[in-house]
Design a protein around this motif. Structure first.
Motif: not given
Length: 1303
Positions: A685-696, A1163-1172
């Protein structure tokens, strides 16, 4: 037909009497006899129990036995085909004829006559019996009155109860005066007792309104001191409280308060200190307890009705109470050392230990204002006394902290909950402490209550401030924590820790209160001092370290869950760690959490290092890292890695727990496994809550636990469980955030979440509410998306907002296109839903739907939202040929299939299809294309927009581009920038001049920065920056394509469709010629070859990594249009741009799976446009446009999804061409961080629309489908420059770290 027998008459009489009793209340409420008759006549219509009454059942049976044969004969006669009464017009006519024939029969007339005579006799008998009963009662009443004729009062109770189960006789003033004289203290006790007995039978309102009330009140108060009369006086007072208004009861209450005051003043009472006991059954104590108990009951009930009376009455009650409680603090001297003075507050605390009366008085503003005013002006000693109790208790705890026994071992485990008669001195003092603490806690949560502080104390040199009080309370909590748990229950709700926690919880829930009480530095230092000591290797002085630390973590989590508290944790460097070194509270919390996770705190015993303790501090960190700004501070500590490592270790251990075997001690094994599973879920549950933000979310993906976390979220989501005790909203934001990325949507799909959504949609869209529709038919929906389906619709909009999600779920997935569909066949995936709801290309699909028009409309609306994302549309078109399918359906929706006269049937579906076809066929901003409405208009022509079933589409949907009038001198001024100098010392100076001139032009005359001027500017700036070693972020492009390699490049169908879209848009803007398609294709081949050398060979199983970049390269097409179709200039600009940092953000195709990133990031498939970029947009929105940020949070949608949508397709279809060019040039000239400021400016521009449309649940559809009207980059450039001054040091610095591993 026989007459009724005597037994039948008696039975009928009994049944009638029973019926009248059942409806007695309804008849009694009738205003007149006529109304009562109407109630009886319509009883069958208004009484649902009518047919259950025995009287009605008897009549029905009697009618059936009397007329059953007649009805059967008449029915047979009328249904014969050759009879003269044959009926052929239906069942209703037959029934009517049978009824009419029966009523005309002799049997019916005879039955009615017998029934009428019998009922007359029965009713007369009932009336006679009633009259006899009444006469008998009157005679008995007269006899009773005669027997009491010499009495001065009557005690006549009526048979009918009043609201208080009592009634009173009338009494004359002379009689009341006589009673008052008899109650005089000089009269014999027996006479006074008889007078009290008589007084209790009189209406209290008559007593209190009589002329002799003042003397009567004195005598009653005097009687209160007599043990033999006190109970009777209290009985009279209690009746007065229950049956009189406030203007009467206030007299009683103030008299009672004065009597109690006189009792304490006339005889000083004391109680022993320490463990010596006091028996409250002693007559003098018991008598006072009863009086105060009656006062306390009135205190708790009076709040329900005193607002209906003048304020002066309420003020009298409040002041008399406060005066009583404060009297002895002002007028008593100190008792001997062995005893203490017994005060009213001691007895009140025993009766109402948690000060419920005071809480009720403080709840309403009407009474709270008076209480606080009186406390401030006249009775501040009460607050001083309460504060003194807390200070005394805290000091006694500190003095005894080194002793072997607990000084509060005699704490009243059952004070206030179990009846007792003997209390020790310590228990009495503790009860007063609890009462005082509850009073102070209630004062603290109101601003005027906090204004009573600081308070001067006789024993202290300095006044006690709010901060001092809170520190005292925290220290009390430290001395007496409850081990293992913190939730107050029936057994420990009176423990010091629970009482203090209740006060602190109340403070945390109120922003202003928390700012005044909890956020000052001394309070934070007190809360974190034990944590700092542990980090410095020091031992804590707590008796229960784990329990105390859990309490601290609970308060810290509640503080961090608020915006103001979070800012204090992150930005106020007010904690001294060691050697005068100061740090932030968040640093202390996260360091201790990491130590707990790694079991590195040797100063805490191993038995105290529980999972609950570690989980409590992880929860504090969770309140910090589930915000963008908090994650920014905690990210360097690698907390996500530590939690992931602990989870992996726990998961492996739980798998190795042995299975219980018969004969073994299974209880211990089972408990161990259960604790392990709970700890594992806590970590997930604690790990899941990192998903609240794009970089998380990016950090979560890097841990490798995203699939397990999403599965855990789905299990809680299906159970409708709360996210946490500090979260105001559910999992909506988290699901939307996860669905924006390819690995996130893949995890959602594998967890079963997508399937569950599809099944739920189908159940509300096609299945309905099972068999309820039989009784309550479902109304025909008036809106295109029915209210019952809106939630599912918005869920799919959130799920499929990102083009990467659409590609991941639909890529390489063909439609079923079956020849037959069963009615029980339920779609379980997105391709299935498209097949059944959108791609309606066969009769089998149409016939498989129960609600074809509604379901297909739902599908078309969803398709419209999907196609607003150009990359999603290109995939749908390349795989499923959506446009051809819609055109074919339009072609079949004509009056006659064989004709081609251009006439179409205008219905809901044809209008929806027309809208979608125009949306996907025409590209342009708000002033460049015209989308047909979805609703019909009033007038002769309800739908003036032309429909079409083949291309080209009508010209009315394409608007002429606005012409930009340029002044030649202005163009010359902008185009003649200072020449590029080879002297490096002027390099930065040239860019500064360029930026100043660009900013000036954009804010004054933005229209001159278009066309050739803009192309030249971009070309010069990019060339200049790419030649600068300090500005080159990536290695310079080494590209030289050969003709042979170009011919071998094959563009995908998606790329071909993207090129065609670009050519259409350029032609509409008059920027391209007819042969531009070849140059555009050649440019795309060059870029494809170049980018292929910049990509890694990924082993990812994601669909988006299988066939190159998932979508069209919209930046390359934009540059191609800016260069007016010049392929060589476009290619040169793009190659030079590829080495700049800006390209990583405005050119998504260039950075996809790039070799310049660490392998795990690429390899993550997540662009910096999203997580930055999107991450900082959300962070700046919270600070700069907080209302919009809050609205997104409530709606379950996220700003990051819209940013990803807009930026991936370079604002095509959202901004006009001029503003698209200005977006590109602003990011190139001013810096890549302006991409973040641009998005924040757009949200600020859209704020009024966003706030309005959120209320109608149209936010997602509005942002996806509607263009951004009225936005001009030049208007918001000053705002962007302000953002640059405030945030560039943070945003641009982080952008420059994208080549590093995401730690």
């Amino acid at each position: 037909m026989s007459k009724l027998s005597a037994e039948d008459k008696a039975e009928l009489q009994s049944l009638l009497k029973q019926l009248l009793r059942s409806i007695n209340d309804r008849i009694a409420d009738a205003e007149s006899t006529e109304c009562a008759e109407e109630i009886l006549l319509h009883l069958e219509e208004t009484d649902k129990n009518f047919h259950n009454y025995e009287f009605v059942r008897y009549l029905r049976q009697y009618v059936e036995s009397s007329l059953g044969t007649v009805v059967e004969e008449e029915t047979k006669s009328l249904t014969r085909g050759d009879g003269q009464h044959g009926i052929g017009s239906g069942l209703d006519t037959l029934i009517h004829a049978v009824i009419q024939s029966t009523r005309d029969s002799t049997e019916y007339q005879q039955m009615m006559q017998n029934l009428k005579n019998t009922m007359t006799m029965v009713v007369e008998s009932l009336i006679n019996k009633f009259e006899e009963d009444q006469m008998r009662k009157e005679e008995m009443l007269k006899e009773k009155q005669q027997s009491q004729s010499n009495s001065q009062y009557t005690d006549n109770c009526s048979d009918s109860d009043s609201s208080f189960n009592q009634s009173y006789a009338f009494i004359r003033q002379e009689q009341l005066q006589a009673l008052a004289d008899k109650l005089d203290s000089s009269r014999p006790k027996e006479m006074r007792w008889e007078a009290l007995q008589a007084l209790c039978c009189v209406n209290p309102a008559d007593v209190l309104s009589c002329e002799c009330w003042s003397s009567l009140r004195r005598n009653l108060c005097a009687a209160l001191t007599d043990p033999d009369l006190s109970d009777d006086v209290l009985q009279f007072f209690a009746k007065s409280f229950s049956s009189s208004p406030l203007n009467v009861t206030r007299e009683i209450y103030t008299s009672l308060a004065k009597s109690v005051e006189a009792s304490f003043m006339s005889q000083k009472r004391s109680f022993p200190t320490g463990s010596a006991t006091m028996d409250i059954n002693r007559p003098e104590i018991s008598r006072l307890l009863k009086q105060i108990r009656l006062m306390n009951d009135f205190q708790k009930e009076v709040t329900t009705f005193w607002i209906r009376h003048p304020e002066k009455y309420m003020e009298e009650v409040i002041e008399s109470t406060l005066y009583l409680l404060s009297f002895h603090h002002q007028h008593t001297s100190d008792p001997p050392a062995t005893d203490k003075v017994l005060k009213p507050i001691h007895l009140l605390a025993l009766l109402d230990i948690k000060a419920t009366w005071f809480k009720k008085w403080m709840h309403g503003c009407y009474s709270r204002t008076v209480v606080l005013r009186l406390l401030d002006r006249k009775y501040k000693s009460l607050v001083v006394a309460a504060l003194q109790q807390c200070i005394h208790y805290s000091e006694s705890c500190e003095r005894s902290s080194d002793e072997t026994t607990d000084p509060q071992s005699a704490e009243p485990q059952s004070v206030g909950s179990v009846q007792r008669s003997v209390y020790t001195g310590k228990e009495l003092e503790y009860a007063v402490f609890v009462h005082s603490l509850c009073v102070l806690g209630k004062l603290l949560i109101y601003s005027n209550g906090r204004k009573l502080f600081p308070i001067r104390m006789r024993e202290r040199k300095d006044p006690v401030s709010l901060t001092d009080l809170v520190v005292i309370l925290i220290n009390i909590m430290y001395q007496h924590p409850k081990p293992t748990h913190i939730d107050a229950s029936d057994t420990d709700s009176l423990s010091p820790s629970c009482l203090v926690m209740e006060v602190l919880w109340m403070i945390c829930e109120r922003t202003e209160c928390a700012a005044d009480c909890l956020y000052p530095t001394p309070v934070i230092e007190t809360l974190l001092a034990p944590l700092i000591a542990l980090l410095n290797g020091q031992q804590t002085k707590f008796k229960f370290p784990a329990a105390t630390l859990i309490l601290i973590a609970d308060i810290l989590a509640r503080i961090a869950s608020t915006d103001r508290g979070l800012a204090l944790f992150l930005y106020e460097k007010n904690l001294v760690v060691a050697d005068s070194e100061r740090t932030f509270p968040a640093d202390v919390v996260v360091q201790l959490t990491l130590r707990l996770l790694e079991n590195e705190l040797s100063t805490i015993n191993e038995s105290d290092r529980t999972h609950s303790l570690c989980g409590a501090f992880i929860f504090v960190c969770r309140q910090i890292y589930n915000s963008c700004e908090g994650l920014q501070v905690l990210q360097p500590y690698g907390l996500h890695k530590a939690i992931a490592a602990a989870w992996k270790k726990t998961s492996s251990l739980s798998e190795r727990v042995p299975t219980p075997v018969p004969g073994a001690t299974s209880a211990t094994c089972t408990q161990e496994l259960q604790d392990m599973l709970i700890w594992e879920e806590t970590l997930l549950d604690s790990l899941l809550n990192f998903a609240v933000t794009p970089k998380g979310l990016m950090l979560l993906q890097q841990t490798g636990a995203i699939n397990d976390c999403v599965s855990f979220m789905f299990s809680r989501f299906t159970k409708k469980l709360q996210v946490s005790r500090c979260e105001k909203f559910g999992y909506g934001v988290m699901v939307t955030q996860v669905a924006a990325t390819a690995p996130g949507i893949a995890a959602l799909h594998s967890s079963g979440f997508v399937q569950a959504l599809a099944v739920e949609l189908w159940s509300v869209l096609e299945c309905g509410r099972e068999d309820v529709a039989v009784v309550h038919p479902k109304p025909t929906p008036m809106d295109p998306i029915d209210g019952s389906c809106l939630k599912s619709f918005l869920s799919f909009v959130n799920l499929l907002s990102s083009s990467r999600s659409v590609w991941e779920l639909l890529g390489r997935q063909p439609l079923a296109n079956k020849s037959e569909y069963t009615l029980r066949e339920v779609p379980t995936s997105i391709p299935d839903l498209i097949d059944r709801l959108i791609a309606m290309n066969s009769n089998a699909k149409i016939q498989s739907l129960f609600h074809y028009e509604q379901s297909h409309t739902f599908g078309l609306r969803l398709l419209s939202v999907l196609c607003s994302n150009l990359d999603s549309f290109l995939l749908l078109e390349s795989q499923y040929y959506i446009c051809s399918m819609l055109l074919k359906s339009q072609g079949e929706n004509v009056p006659e299939l064989d004709t081609d006269d251009g006439e179409f049937i205008i219905d809901n579906l044809s209008v929806e299809r027309n809208h979608v076809l125009v949306r996907v066929s025409v590209v342009g901003g708000p002033s460049e294309r015209k989308l047909p409405p979805r609703a019909l208009q009033e007038g002769e022509d309800p739908y003036p927009w032309p429909m079409f079933s083949k291309y080209p589409l009508p010209h009315c949907y394409t608007l002429n581009p606005t012409k930009n009038h340029q002044n030649p001198l202005d163009s010359l001024q902008i185009s003649t920038f200072p020449p590029l100098s080879k002297d490096l010392k002027y390099e930065e100076n040239w860019m500064e001049i360029c930026r100043r001139q660009y900013s000036k032009a954009m804010t004054s005359k933005p229209n001159i920065l278009t066309g050739k001027v803009l192309a030249d500017l971009l070309e010069k700036v990019v060339a200049h920056l790419s030649n600068s070693s300090t500005e080159c972020f990536f290695p310079p492009a080494q590209y030289k394509a050969e003709e042979k390699s170009l011919t071998s490049v094959v563009l995908s169908s998606v790329e071909q469709l993207g090129i065609n879209t670009c050519i259409r848009y350029g032609s509409d803007l008059k920027l391209l010629t007819d042969d531009a398609v070849n140059d555009s294709t050649l440019l795309m081949k060059h870029i494809k070859i170049f980018l292929s050398t910049q990509k890694i060979k990924t082993a990812s199983e994601l669909i988006t990594h299988q066939d190159g970049y998932p979508g069209h390269d919209w930046l390359s097409s934009t540059v191609f249009l800016i260069m007016a179709g010049d392929m060589n200039r476009s290619l040169g600009l793009l190659l030079n741009l590829s080495c700049l940092l800006t390209s990583a953000f405005i050119w998504p195709a260039r950075i996809d799976a790039s070799v310049h990133f660490p392998v795990e990031v690429a390899d993550s498939g997540i662009p910096p446009l999203y997580w930055c970029t999107a991450h900082y947009v959300e962070m700046l929105l919270k600070a700069e446009v907080p209302l919009v940020h809050s609205v997104f949070r409530m709606s379950g949608f996220t700003p990051s999804q819209m940013c990803l949508h807009w930026l991936t397709q370079c604002f095509w279809n959202y901004l006009d061409w001029t503003e698209i060019c200005h977006y590109i040039s602003t990011c190139v000239v001013m810096g890549p961080d302006y991409q973040v400021y641009m998005c924040v400016s757009i949200f600020k521009h859209l704020q009024p629309d966003i706030l309005q449309l959120t209320q109608s649940q149209e936010l997602q559809v509005f942002l996806k489908e509607d263009p951004i009207r009225g936005f001009e980059v030049g208007d918001y450039l000053p705002f962007m420059e302000e953002l640059e001054r405030s945030y560039r040091h943070l945003v641009l610095t982080d952008m420059k770290t994208i080549r590093n591993s995401v730690q």
